[in-house]
Design an enzyme around this catalytic site. Structure first.
Site, PDB file in Angstrom:
ATOM      1  N   LYS A   1       0.848  -1.204   0.000  1.00  0.00           N
ATOM      2  CA  LYS A   1       0.000   0.000   0.000  1.00  0.00           C
ATOM      3  C   LYS A   1       0.882   1.252   0.000  1.00  0.00           C
ATOM      4  O   LYS A   1       0.593   2.226  -0.709  1.00  0.00           O
ATOM      5  CB  LYS A   1      -0.935  -0.005   1.215  1.00  0.00           C
ATOM      6  CG  LYS A   1      -2.086  -0.992   1.069  1.00  0.00           C
ATOM      7  CD  LYS A   1      -2.893  -1.184   2.338  1.00  0.00           C
ATOM      8  CE  LYS A   1      -3.916  -2.311   2.149  1.00  0.00           C
ATOM      9  NZ  LYS A   1      -4.661  -2.630   3.358  1.00  0.00           N
TER      10      LYS A   1
ATOM     11  N   GLN B   1      -4.737  -1.490   9.913  1.00  0.00           N
ATOM     12  CA  GLN B   1      -4.659  -2.768   9.201  1.00  0.00           C
ATOM     13  C   GLN B   1      -5.194  -3.900  10.078  1.00  0.00           C
ATOM     14  O   GLN B   1      -4.780  -4.056  11.228  1.00  0.00           O
ATOM     15  CB  GLN B   1      -3.193  -3.024   8.806  1.00  0.00           C
ATOM     16  CG  GLN B   1      -2.979  -4.258   7.955  1.00  0.00           C
ATOM     17  CD  GLN B   1      -3.524  -4.115   6.532  1.00  0.00           C
ATOM     18  OE1 GLN B   1      -3.452  -3.057   5.913  1.00  0.00           O
ATOM     19  NE2 GLN B   1      -4.084  -5.192   6.012  1.00  0.00           N
TER      20      GLN B   1
ATOM     21  N   ASP C   1     -10.864   3.294   4.801  1.00  0.00           N
ATOM     22  CA  ASP C   1     -11.216   1.880   4.626  1.00  0.00           C
ATOM     23  C   ASP C   1     -12.730   1.696   4.593  1.00  0.00           C
ATOM     24  O   ASP C   1     -13.218   0.602   4.301  1.00  0.00           O
ATOM     25  CB  ASP C   1     -10.639   1.031   5.779  1.00  0.00           C
ATOM     26  CG  ASP C   1      -9.474   0.160   5.320  1.00  0.00           C
ATOM     27  OD1 ASP C   1      -9.245   0.073   4.097  1.00  0.00           O
ATOM     28  OD2 ASP C   1      -8.810  -0.433   6.184  1.00  0.00           O
TER      29      ASP C   1
END
Ligand code: NAD
Length: 275
Positions: free
Chosen positions: A47, A91, A114
């Site tokens: 990422k 994450q 997200d």
């Protein structure tokens, strides 16, 4: 036929890069990683690399496995109020002693790139999404790129997680498909998958979907990631299913799109933060 992710991801990343140039500054993306989950380490690395390619300033914030829930909530709070961070993600998975739900709810919805804050998930279900979780957004991009018609089609999603299955179902429903969501308690999974003109599988079990479970000519999107004898494979028995349906490969499918769509969300957050 293969529904490859690469050309779609490249197109999205190019658009993000152009958007960033127009913006005139580098959006800031922070990624929080806690503990030693080996897959998370790889995903965060990729990422940050992709972010740099798109002109986004990606930064990892690492906390050790021993960090407490309060340590993490404190870091989230710092990122919430840091004006150089336009969007950030935590994450997943988190170590078992940390309540992931509580952490996700503590992220400011306007920085939740997200799309996992209940407010963002709720807006998606209400048909007015702000930040869409990157993986199901990537699936929609893939379907659109390969001209897979959605309106009126029978779509079956296998898996009901908040990150993939549920938002996937909402997106397909918003796009006027007739949607079924199957899960671990579904009786006779094949009965459902055989009817699917669009089949999205997000479970995490290699070869869960075999050729006899797939309708001829369907579009099959394999979200699953499994490591089998050191190799990455999806949830679909790819070699056999590709003979009768269009299938996205693993690797080389949805994974690339997840990262590209995250960057799309970061650009959006930076554009919103500017105005
Ligand atoms: P999860 O473990 O949260 O959810 C799995 C889902 O599968 C559950 O809803 C469960 O009910 C369902 N399930 C389990 N066994 C089943 C069965 N036998 N039949 C039908 N349904 C069953 O997982 P997740 O976070 O949604 O991820 C799913 C998979 O997608 C994993 O392999 C994960 O690694 C992968 N993934 C890939 C990407 C990507 O970018 N490609 C992103 C996120 C997740």
């Amino acid at each position: 036929m293969m529904l490859k992710g690469k050309p779609v991801a490249e197109k999205i990343l190019k658009e993000v890069k152009e958007g960033v140039e127009k913006l005139g500054f580098a959006p800031g993306l922070a990624i929080v990683r806690v503990g030693e989950d080996p897959a998370s380490k790889v995903y965060v690395g990729s990422k940050i690399r992709r972010a740099a390619e798109a002109g986004i300033k990606g930064e990892e914030h690492y906390l050790p496995e021993t960090a407490t829930e309060d340590d993490l909530l404190e870091l989230v709070h710092k990122l919430n109020i840091d004006s150089s961070v336009h969007g950030f993600i935590v994450q997943l998975p988190l170590p078992a002693h940390i309540n992931a739900e509580k952490v996700l709810e503590s992220i400011y919805p306007e920085k939740d790139v997200d799309g996992l804050h209940p407010q963002n998930l709720g807006k998606l279900v209400a048909g007015a999404p702000v930040f869409i979780p990157a993986t199901p957004m990537g699936v929609m991009e893939l379907l659109s790129y390969y001209n897979v018609e959605i309106m009126g089609k029978n779509a079956v999603v296998v898996g009901r997680s908040n990150m993939v299955g549920k938002p996937m179902g909402a997106l397909l429903l918003n796009a006027n498909a007739t949607v079924e969501i199957c899960h671990s308690r579904t009786r006779d999974l094949a009965e459902h998958t055989k009817r699917a003109e669009i089949l999205v599988v997000a479970v995490g079990k290699a070869k869960l979907i075999t050729e006899d479970m797939v309708r001829e000519g369907a579009a099959v999107i394999d979200v699953g990631i499994n490591r089998v004898e050191g190799k990455l494979v999806g949830d679909v028995d790819f070699e056999k299913v590709k003979e009768k349906a269009r299938v996205s490969p693993v690797p080389g499918g949805v994974g690339l799109l997840t990262v590209a769509c995250l960057m799309k969300n970061v650009l959006k957050a930076a554009e919103k933060g500017k105005s």
